[in-house]
Design an enzyme around this catalytic site. Sequence first.
Site, PDB file in Angstrom:
ATOM      1  N   GLU A  40      -4.253   3.249   1.422  1.00 33.27           N
ATOM      2  CA  GLU A  40      -3.732   2.764   1.933  1.00 33.27           C
ATOM      3  C   GLU A  40      -4.338   3.066   3.668  1.00 33.27           C
ATOM      4  OE1 GLU A  40       0.860   3.730   1.448  1.00 33.27           O
ATOM      5  OE2 GLU A  40       1.367   2.202   2.697  1.00 33.27           O
ATOM      6  N   LYS A 111       2.076  -4.839   1.956  1.00 36.75           N
ATOM      7  CA  LYS A 111       2.950  -4.700   0.884  1.00 36.75           C
ATOM      8  C   LYS A 111       4.671  -5.019   0.637  1.00 36.75           C
ATOM      9  CE  LYS A 111       4.287   0.479   0.717  1.00 36.75           C
ATOM     10  NZ  LYS A 111       3.421   1.668   1.221  1.00 36.75           N
ATOM     11  N   CYS A 143       0.836   1.888  -2.441  1.00 39.19           N
ATOM     12  CA  CYS A 143       1.615   3.708  -2.789  1.00 39.19           C
ATOM     13  C   CYS A 143       2.982   2.746  -3.280  1.00 39.19           C
ATOM     14  CB  CYS A 143       1.624   3.773  -1.673  1.00 39.19           C
ATOM     15  SG  CYS A 143       1.956   5.266  -1.802  1.00 39.19           S
TER      16      CYS A 143
HETATM   17  C1  ACM Z   1       3.554   6.029   0.564  1.00 42.87           C
HETATM   18  O1  ACM Z   1       4.260   4.200  -0.011  1.00 42.87           O
HETATM   19  N1  ACM Z   1       2.986   5.426   1.392  1.00 42.87           N
HETATM   20  C2  ACM Z   1       3.912   6.403  -0.096  1.00 42.87           C
END
Ligand code: ACM
Length: 264
Positions: A40, A111, A143
């Site tokens: 990420e 995201k 993530c």
């Molecule tokens: C995250 O979503 N970077 C913990």
Amino acid sequence: MIKVAYIQFAPVLNDLNSTIKNLEPLLENVSNAKLVVLPELSNSGYNFKNKKQAFHTAESIESGTFTNFLIEKCKQYNFHIVSGINEIEDGKLFNSAILVNSGGCIGKYRKIHLFMNEKKYFHHGNELPVFDLGFCKIGILICFDHFFPEAWRILALKGAQIICHPSNLVTNLAFKTLPAHALMNKFNIITANRIGREGDLTFTGKSSIFNPFGEVICQASIDNEEATLFEIEPNTADNKMITPRNDIFKDRKPEIYAKYLNNV
Ligand code: ACM
């Protein structure tokens, strides 16, 4: 069988040139892969000091230095890359993942479920695309999305055989949720996590590949850079049978779920 890879490393906060320098040999190590997954926010780092730094480290996908670097690497090694990226579009930041190959950027995911301070900087995404690469069908989640089973199920229902999961995990909880998502959806997951420390955050490493049986078939260390290649058979994800009489997708009862989902 196809060769897939994760790259576990530490993007350098606010220093794209150093990040690119660190990535070059790691990408070379997995040059035989067809599909490579990076963590990420690989172009920027994660734990921004303030909004100004978050904006300063973002790039537009059409003209970005990091995106162009990845496209050049795809031309050199003929693979596809899924990488987390701090994306700016129309003055808004997104915690995105791009899908690139030798022809350019061919897709992206933004995201949806933002974690902690991410809510200060980023807008959330609205789409759950699946991409047919010819040799496999992939979905992308980032993530903290690992806590939301609906997203994983939707990608499975859309035919994803592999979920690419760029991450900057700061706990070990995903190592409980991810095998369950892999098993319950019967697909493969490639989690590329980062390592290192930024301010008060320590990232947890252990980048992993999970198979459709919920097994960890490959796992990195907690704190070393690793570029690891592994062979998987994406088509095993098309078989949703768990007993001779149970196809877990055909056995679903969406009409019952819908009665409740529409009201909650
Ligand atoms: C995250 O979503 N970077 C913990």
